[in-house]
Design a protein around this motif. Structure first.
Motif, PDB file in Angstrom:
ATOM      1  N   THR A 295     -21.184  12.883 -11.502  1.00 35.82           N
ATOM      2  CA  THR A 295     -21.271  12.594 -12.932  1.00 35.82           C
ATOM      3  C   THR A 295     -22.417  11.621 -13.155  1.00 35.82           C
ATOM      4  O   THR A 295     -22.544  10.626 -12.429  1.00 35.82           O
ATOM      5  CB  THR A 295     -19.964  11.967 -13.459  1.00 35.82           C
ATOM      6  OG1 THR A 295     -18.862  12.844 -13.164  1.00 35.82           O
ATOM      7  CG2 THR A 295     -20.035  11.747 -14.963  1.00 35.82           C
TER       8      THR A 295
ATOM      9  N   CYS B  43     -25.216   9.883 -16.345  1.00 38.59           N
ATOM     10  CA  CYS B  43     -25.612   9.705 -17.759  1.00 38.59           C
ATOM     11  C   CYS B  43     -27.044   9.196 -17.801  1.00 38.59           C
ATOM     12  O   CYS B  43     -27.360   8.189 -17.151  1.00 38.59           O
ATOM     13  CB  CYS B  43     -24.695   8.710 -18.469  1.00 38.59           C
ATOM     14  SG  CYS B  43     -22.976   9.255 -18.668  1.00 38.59           S
ATOM     15  N   ARG B  44     -27.906   9.873 -18.530  1.00 39.57           N
ATOM     16  CA  ARG B  44     -29.302   9.464 -18.673  1.00 39.57           C
ATOM     17  C   ARG B  44     -29.706   9.532 -20.138  1.00 39.57           C
ATOM     18  O   ARG B  44     -29.215  10.377 -20.902  1.00 39.57           O
ATOM     19  CB  ARG B  44     -30.227  10.349 -17.845  1.00 39.57           C
ATOM     20  CG  ARG B  44     -30.227  11.811 -18.262  1.00 39.57           C
ATOM     21  CD  ARG B  44     -31.198  12.624 -17.429  1.00 39.57           C
ATOM     22  NE  ARG B  44     -31.129  14.046 -17.741  1.00 39.57           N
ATOM     23  CZ  ARG B  44     -31.880  14.974 -17.160  1.00 39.57           C
ATOM     24  NH1 ARG B  44     -32.758  14.613 -16.229  1.00 39.57           N
ATOM     25  NH2 ARG B  44     -31.765  16.241 -17.491  1.00 39.57           N
TER      26      ARG B  44
ATOM     27  N   GLN C 124     -27.420  11.952 -22.322  1.00 38.22           N
ATOM     28  CA  GLN C 124     -26.838  13.178 -21.786  1.00 38.22           C
ATOM     29  C   GLN C 124     -25.955  12.783 -20.607  1.00 38.22           C
ATOM     30  O   GLN C 124     -26.431  12.217 -19.624  1.00 38.22           O
ATOM     31  CB  GLN C 124     -27.938  14.131 -21.314  1.00 38.22           C
ATOM     32  CG  GLN C 124     -27.420  15.413 -20.682  1.00 38.22           C
ATOM     33  CD  GLN C 124     -28.530  16.159 -19.950  1.00 38.22           C
ATOM     34  OE1 GLN C 124     -29.235  15.595 -19.116  1.00 38.22           O
ATOM     35  NE2 GLN C 124     -28.694  17.442 -20.290  1.00 38.22           N
ATOM     36  N   CYS C 125     -24.654  13.067 -20.712  1.00 37.82           N
ATOM     37  CA  CYS C 125     -23.732  12.831 -19.607  1.00 37.82           C
ATOM     38  C   CYS C 125     -23.313  14.179 -19.045  1.00 37.82           C
ATOM     39  O   CYS C 125     -22.839  15.049 -19.788  1.00 37.82           O
ATOM     40  CB  CYS C 125     -22.515  12.039 -20.064  1.00 37.82           C
ATOM     41  SG  CYS C 125     -22.886  10.306 -20.480  1.00 37.82           S
ATOM     42  N   SER C 126     -23.497  14.352 -17.743  1.00 35.06           N
ATOM     43  CA  SER C 126     -23.285  15.644 -17.101  1.00 35.06           C
ATOM     44  C   SER C 126     -22.384  15.478 -15.889  1.00 35.06           C
ATOM     45  O   SER C 126     -22.373  14.429 -15.237  1.00 35.06           O
ATOM     46  CB  SER C 126     -24.618  16.259 -16.657  1.00 35.06           C
ATOM     47  OG  SER C 126     -25.536  16.312 -17.724  1.00 35.06           O
ATOM     48  N   SER C 127     -21.658  16.540 -15.575  1.00 35.41           N
ATOM     49  CA  SER C 127     -20.882  16.621 -14.337  1.00 35.41           C
ATOM     50  C   SER C 127     -21.156  17.969 -13.682  1.00 35.41           C
ATOM     51  O   SER C 127     -21.295  18.978 -14.380  1.00 35.41           O
ATOM     52  CB  SER C 127     -19.378  16.469 -14.602  1.00 35.41           C
ATOM     53  OG  SER C 127     -19.050  15.151 -14.980  1.00 35.41           O
ATOM     54  N   TRP C 128     -21.235  17.990 -12.354  1.00 39.20           N
ATOM     55  CA  TRP C 128     -21.461  19.241 -11.639  1.00 39.20           C
ATOM     56  C   TRP C 128     -20.883  19.143 -10.234  1.00 39.20           C
ATOM     57  O   TRP C 128     -20.855  18.078  -9.631  1.00 39.20           O
ATOM     58  CB  TRP C 128     -22.938  19.611 -11.612  1.00 39.20           C
ATOM     59  CG  TRP C 128     -23.842  18.666 -10.856  1.00 39.20           C
ATOM     60  CD1 TRP C 128     -24.324  18.810  -9.581  1.00 39.20           C
ATOM     61  CD2 TRP C 128     -24.382  17.442 -11.351  1.00 39.20           C
ATOM     62  NE1 TRP C 128     -25.127  17.750  -9.243  1.00 39.20           N
ATOM     63  CE2 TRP C 128     -25.195  16.893 -10.322  1.00 39.20           C
ATOM     64  CE3 TRP C 128     -24.260  16.733 -12.562  1.00 39.20           C
ATOM     65  CZ2 TRP C 128     -25.855  15.682 -10.444  1.00 39.20           C
ATOM     66  CZ3 TRP C 128     -24.938  15.526 -12.697  1.00 39.20           C
ATOM     67  CH2 TRP C 128     -25.727  15.013 -11.659  1.00 39.20           C
TER      68      TRP C 128
ATOM     69  N   PHE D 184     -20.854  23.362 -13.803  1.00 39.28           N
ATOM     70  CA  PHE D 184     -21.678  22.332 -14.448  1.00 39.28           C
ATOM     71  C   PHE D 184     -21.272  22.227 -15.914  1.00 39.28           C
ATOM     72  O   PHE D 184     -20.961  23.225 -16.568  1.00 39.28           O
ATOM     73  CB  PHE D 184     -23.157  22.729 -14.335  1.00 39.28           C
ATOM     74  CG  PHE D 184     -24.105  21.779 -15.015  1.00 39.28           C
ATOM     75  CD1 PHE D 184     -24.702  20.759 -14.305  1.00 39.28           C
ATOM     76  CD2 PHE D 184     -24.408  21.900 -16.362  1.00 39.28           C
ATOM     77  CE1 PHE D 184     -25.582  19.881 -14.913  1.00 39.28           C
ATOM     78  CE2 PHE D 184     -25.265  21.028 -16.994  1.00 39.28           C
ATOM     79  CZ  PHE D 184     -25.857  20.015 -16.255  1.00 39.28           C
ATOM     80  N   ASP D 185     -21.280  21.019 -16.439  1.00 38.61           N
ATOM     81  CA  ASP D 185     -21.064  20.833 -17.886  1.00 38.61           C
ATOM     82  C   ASP D 185     -21.793  19.572 -18.323  1.00 38.61           C
ATOM     83  O   ASP D 185     -22.066  18.669 -17.496  1.00 38.61           O
ATOM     84  CB  ASP D 185     -19.580  20.725 -18.214  1.00 38.61           C
ATOM     85  CG  ASP D 185     -19.300  20.950 -19.707  1.00 38.61           C
ATOM     86  OD1 ASP D 185     -20.203  21.460 -20.398  1.00 38.61           O
ATOM     87  OD2 ASP D 185     -18.187  20.630 -20.155  1.00 38.61           O
ATOM     88  N   SER D 186     -22.105  19.485 -19.605  1.00 38.46           N
ATOM     89  CA  SER D 186     -22.891  18.380 -20.130  1.00 38.46           C
ATOM     90  C   SER D 186     -22.491  18.110 -21.577  1.00 38.46           C
ATOM     91  O   SER D 186     -22.167  19.043 -22.321  1.00 38.46           O
ATOM     92  CB  SER D 186     -24.381  18.692 -20.040  1.00 38.46           C
ATOM     93  OG  SER D 186     -25.169  17.615 -20.438  1.00 38.46           O
TER      94      SER D 186
ATOM     95  N   ARG E  94     -23.481  15.306 -25.099  1.00 45.84           N
ATOM     96  CA  ARG E  94     -24.368  14.297 -25.660  1.00 45.84           C
ATOM     97  C   ARG E  94     -23.537  13.169 -26.265  1.00 45.84           C
ATOM     98  O   ARG E  94     -22.548  13.432 -26.965  1.00 45.84           O
ATOM     99  CB  ARG E  94     -25.260  14.904 -26.761  1.00 45.84           C
ATOM    100  CG  ARG E  94     -26.052  16.131 -26.315  1.00 45.84           C
ATOM    101  CD  ARG E  94     -27.266  15.785 -25.498  1.00 45.84           C
ATOM    102  NE  ARG E  94     -27.929  16.977 -24.988  1.00 45.84           N
ATOM    103  CZ  ARG E  94     -28.844  17.661 -25.666  1.00 45.84           C
ATOM    104  NH1 ARG E  94     -29.191  17.297 -26.885  1.00 45.84           N
ATOM    105  NH2 ARG E  94     -29.402  18.724 -25.112  1.00 45.84           N
TER     106      ARG E  94
END
Length: 378
Positions: free
Chosen positions: A296, A298-299, A346-350, A370-372, A374
């Motif tokens: 996880t 966040c950028r 953008q916070c993402s998990s994969w 994968f999911d993301s 905002r």
């Protein structure tokens, strides 16, 4: 005059010696840039049930001594003969500074770095791996009674000649007569088996054609990774992932939680990138399911109209393993300590396998795990 020859394996230039010399040339990498807001190191959340590895273990940087000692341990276990290992370990004992296996993989039922399989270091079939007797012969033939071997092989002049064994006199020296004396057909050329992707004009499928240095398990670019992809499961068993709950708006530096659900992912394999565990382990299935973990991050997005630059470090990044997960979907809470500046993040998990790669899928038209979302920070 009596001459006594003394052989000292410790002084010979053996394969083991050369492997150990290669270990002594290894150098640990420099530390890499880490995410700005993530709690450092490895820690637990969810009442101690979930292990979080900040920045995929990139902050857990190995020393040169640890890298070399771990390499030497691998040589003792996989290359050296038993007598060599004993001799070399005794000689090396005073120089070991405890950099052996590290702490990665201990909770996972595995070692810190995966050693090649037995097939990678064993002799070809028909040599070391065959039962006693003729290399490459079925066990039943190699284990014939002695008197039968004599009957088959004793006819040096009469038996072998009729069976095409003229040059070897019927194989009598081998004691196998007919089998040894028969002419064997030439082996089929290997070119008759086309490689994967034949006819598609692939650029390459091996690092043998690359001019780049071999990848060494650390976070270095412009290298060629030779690790095999490994095992890919059936479509119905491929991992999926979904962020099921996330805030839309948060204040700066205010903690918040992301809920992440995974399916078909056993979260029990993690090799720290800073310890040399990056891209070194092939994908491994257990009961048809991928073993690995999930990430996880966040950028901040400087623009919502252009793809972001790939190299800036994120504000937050963790790799999650908890020795749970499986065919049924479940949910893990990811606690973000807060984001430092106003703007859109953008916070993402994969999902990742043991070496941090997105798991493979049976079909090309499946969606990766994968999911993301905002999140606006104000």
């Amino acid at each position: 005059m009596t001459v006594t020859q003394i052989s000292n394996a410790a002084t010979e230039d053996t394969v083991t010696d050369r492997a150990l010399a290669a270990c002594d040339d290894l150098q640990a990498p420099n530390s890499t840039r880490l995410s700005t807001q993530t709690r450092k190191g490895t820690y637990t959340t969810n009442n101690g049930n979930v292990t979080q590895h900040a920045d995929d273990g990139a902050g857990d940087v190995a020393t040169t001594a640890e890298v070399r000692n771990r390499c030497r341990e691998w040589v003792f276990e996989n290359v050296a003969t038993e007598s060599e290992a004993t001799t070399l370990a005794r000689r090396d004992r005073g120089n070991n500074n405890g950099g052996g296996r590290g702490n990665n993989g201990g909770n996972n039922g595995g070692q810190a770095s995966a050693a090649p399989s037995d097939a990678a270091t064993s002799a070809p079939a028909g040599e070391a791996g065959q039962p006693a007797g003729e290399a490459g012969q079925p066990a039943g033939e190699a284990s014939q009674p002695a008197e039968e071997e004599q009957n088959n092989g004793g006819g040096d002049q009469n038996n072998g000649g009729n069976n095409g064994g003229g040059d070897q006199n019927g194989g009598g020296d081998q004691g196998n007569g007919g089998d040894q004396g028969e002419e064997q057909p030439d082996p089929a050329p290997t070119a008759t088996t086309p490689p994967p992707g034949a006819g598609l004009g692939i650029l390459t499928n091996s690092c043998e054609t690359s001019d780049l240095e071999a990848h060494d398990g650390f976070q270095r670019g412009n290298r060629c990774v030779s690790t095999e992809f490994g095992e890919v499961g059936a479509a119905a068993n491929n991992p999926t992932l979904l962020i099921t709950r996330a805030p839309r708006v948060v204040n700066r530096n205010a903690p918040f939680t992301l809920q992440v659900s995974t399916r078909n992912l056993i979260r029990d394999r993690f090799l720290a990138a800073g310890q040399g565990g990056y891209y070194v382990e092939s994908s491994v299935l257990q009961g048809g399911l991928v073993r690995g973990h999930f990430h996880t991050a966040c950028r901040i997005l400087d623009s919502q109209n252009q793809a972001p630059a790939p190299d800036p470090v994120p504000a937050f990044f963790v790799a999650t393993e908890d020795s749970r997960g499986g065919a049924q979907p479940d949910t893990v809470a990811i606690q973000v300590p807060g984001l430092p500046q106003s703007g859109t993040f953008q916070c993402s998990s994969w999902a990742g396998d043991g070496s941090h790669r997105t798991p493979m899928m049976e079909r090309a038209n499946q969606t990766p795990a994968f999911d993301s979302v905002r999140i606006r920070v104000r």
